[in-house]
Design a protein around this motif. Sequence first.
Motif, mmCIF file in Angstrom:
data_model
loop_
_atom_site.group_PDB
_atom_site.id
_atom_site.type_symbol
_atom_site.label_atom_id
_atom_site.label_comp_id
_atom_site.label_asym_id
_atom_site.label_seq_id
_atom_site.Cartn_x
_atom_site.Cartn_y
_atom_site.Cartn_z
ATOM 1 N N HIS A 140 0.780 -1.239 0.000
ATOM 2 C CA HIS A 140 0.000 0.000 0.000
ATOM 3 C C HIS A 140 0.810 1.287 0.000
ATOM 4 N N ASN A 143 3.673 1.366 -3.774
ATOM 5 C CA ASN A 143 2.940 0.746 -4.880
ATOM 6 C C ASN A 143 2.807 1.623 -6.112
ATOM 7 N N ILE A 319 -10.574 -6.028 1.147
ATOM 8 C CA ILE A 319 -10.069 -4.965 0.264
ATOM 9 C C ILE A 319 -9.391 -5.552 -0.964
ATOM 10 N N MET B 311 -3.592 6.497 -4.674
ATOM 11 C CA MET B 311 -4.040 5.156 -5.080
ATOM 12 C C MET B 311 -4.880 4.504 -3.988
ATOM 13 N N ASN B 312 -4.441 4.658 -2.746
ATOM 14 C CA ASN B 312 -5.200 4.050 -1.654
ATOM 15 C C ASN B 312 -6.579 4.676 -1.526
ATOM 16 N N ARG B 315 -8.665 3.247 -4.210
ATOM 17 C CA ARG B 315 -9.099 1.869 -3.952
ATOM 18 C C ARG B 315 -10.097 1.766 -2.815
ATOM 19 N N PHE B 316 -9.823 2.500 -1.719
ATOM 20 C CA PHE B 316 -10.599 2.256 -0.500
ATOM 21 C C PHE B 316 -11.551 3.383 -0.154
#
Lengths: 398, 398
Positions: A140, A143, A319, B311-312, B315-316
Amino acid sequence: MKIALLGMGTVGSGVARILLEQADLLAERVGEPMTLTHIMARSINNPYDLDLSSVTMVESIDEIVASDVDLVIELIGGVDHTFAFHKQLIQAGKHIVTANKDMLAQHIDELAAMANQKQVQIGYEATSGGGIPIIQPLEHALNAQHVERVMGILNGTTNFILTKMTEEGAAYGDVLKEAQELGYAEADPTNDVEGFDAQRKISLLSRLAYRRQINVHDIPVKGISQVDVEDLSIAAEKGLVMKLIGQSQFDGEMLHISVEPMFLPANHQLAHVRLAKNAIYVEGEAVGETMFYGPGAGSMETASAVVSDAMNIARFGFIGNVAPEQAVAVSAKETAQDYYIRLKTPNSQALHHLKEAGYTYESIHAEKGAFLLSNVTAEQLASIDESLGLSAAYPIVA
Amino acid sequence: MKIALLGMGTVGSGVARILLEQADLLAERVGEPMTLTHIMARSINNPYDLDLSSVTMVESIDEIVASDVDLVIELIGGVDHTFAFHKQLIQAGKHIVTANKDMLAQHIDELAAMANQKQVQIGYEATSGGGIPIIQPLEHALNAQHVERVMGILNGTTNFILTKMTEEGAAYGDVLKEAQELGYAEADPTNDVEGFDAQRKISLLSRLAYRRQINVHDIPVKGISQVDVEDLSIAAEKGLVMKLIGQSQFDGEMLHISVEPMFLPANHQLAHVRLAKNAIYVEGEAVGETMFYGPGAGSMETASAVVSDAMNIARFGFIGNVAPEQAVAVSAKETAQDYYIRLKTPNSQALHHLKEAGYTYESIHAEKGAFLLSNVTAEQLASIDESLGLSAAYPIVA
């Protein structure tokens, strides 16, 4: 979130301790209680004198599968039967947290794919680097780029032994015995000292770093059981320190990966990682060099990584698991590197031979036949060994 | 996910580069494209020659607020106007990623609370330790325990200067000039050399480590602009190395926190962190010592942390911002520690004075009046300074 714990050994008892004694902290940070409801263990090792009266003790995995637990922490180890357990748990929609590197290094691709189908999360921070956060950072945080290299001291037992050999000049066998007495090495130390533990870890880390399937058994591995303490003291004259290094480098096609004892210059960050500590270098295209350092093992240390995984699953649920579809071919490093070598029988003819064959070398200890050899490939080294007979040959980290 | 970028300076241009050049990698890892749709910048610095033809250039934050972007990357710096921007963006439901430590160190509590209300995520991995993953590990990996201590080299510029002073014996002013020429120090270096940059970082890290509100202006700070290179070479005789250390320790009531130049034993891991590298120690109750090492600054290095945050969030989505409600009182360390001291005027009476007052000391360089002083409090040190007159006094990390 309701949690079942499989295994009450060193790490398992640490996990139970954190879940019970830090219940308030965990509930506050997660937003709901993290309740240990079931334990399955051959024997209940309870060194922290925990009150387990509220926990249901069960004897078979079927009871866990049939229960209402949301998450199962698997710390029993072993490969075949735990692989079967994991499949059963995933099918039943239970999230999993595990420190079982032996099993995961072999079966993670199949389990991750299955888990993604079932919307089950698998946490495995504790498989590599004990309490050091490394799986999460690779997944995470590092990345946004291609990772180019992973390299580290991945096994606490061998680092303890090598540190003692280096600093005290003690022989391998004596230090191993001491490590066993202190609980740093197991009665049968094979997995650690022959490098298999590090082999599994570099496999899991490299899979995540490069997002490729890796056959762990293909990774070349050398342990430290044949290391002669005399080589450590000779090399120390040149400021070199030995570490058991797991490393991998991906060129986009081939994965160059290995576990082996290597010499590092004393000013290298990894040279200062002593005793049972671990450290992992990650080199990324954009970020350059980063390093993660900390305890490679230990009950509470590893337990803190396990519980952290469980907390994240409690907070975020499924996730998605990294599940690369492409496999990668592996080989040891093929390019030339520098080596420390020692001749079985020191003699001046050997020098002539090296000179005539066009090698660049520097004598460290002529009487003992120890040399630094520049820029040779593994193939060239094998041919030198054949003609001259080497008692030691260790690559030097540039 | 549609992304707006505010600021196209050193880090901003690196972010644009990763978003554009690594678009495939990011899309694959996130599961959807990360599309840079808007840029707002006073001037377009485009050192990587990026094709920005698909990006809309805007001149006011209102255009960003009114646009359909999901996430805004703020890299313009400054405090008051960016604080206003952040509030506007949060109210509009835009996620934010920022490297703006100056503003966040002052306003993160208010912004985090507001963001939680609006279900907006704020990513700020890049505020501390440049490309080193440290915010995420504190939030999601070292979270199953109480953190007891945070300590680190948090500023690349001062570490560069101190490394050069130590290794080359060069004077502060000369090395600062070199650092400015190399781009490691700004034309006005105050923020870095006086320790304010490190002060903001130790504030943000400690807030997360101990989950308390901290008033950044209360943190005692000393910079390196008064450091005399002669003290570095005298202390080197005792194997001591100077680093600008930000550190904090929480006893459950009071937060002991400071930024100041300190001496470390040469075998301390932090002593080996050279030039513009940073490293952060975190000590947790369960995990013990962990360390995170890497680039403290740099265009691509910091950009990789920014994009990783983005990015996190892609994604989340909103996972909740750490928003402690309790504030903590801060003070410098009050317990006794060892010091390196140097007298303004070396004289033998000073020795008598120290001896009679019952202090334990060891002379390093009598002629130059340099001593190691054991186990004194800050208060005792002040009284020694008053009676003897000290030209230097630096704590020694145990």
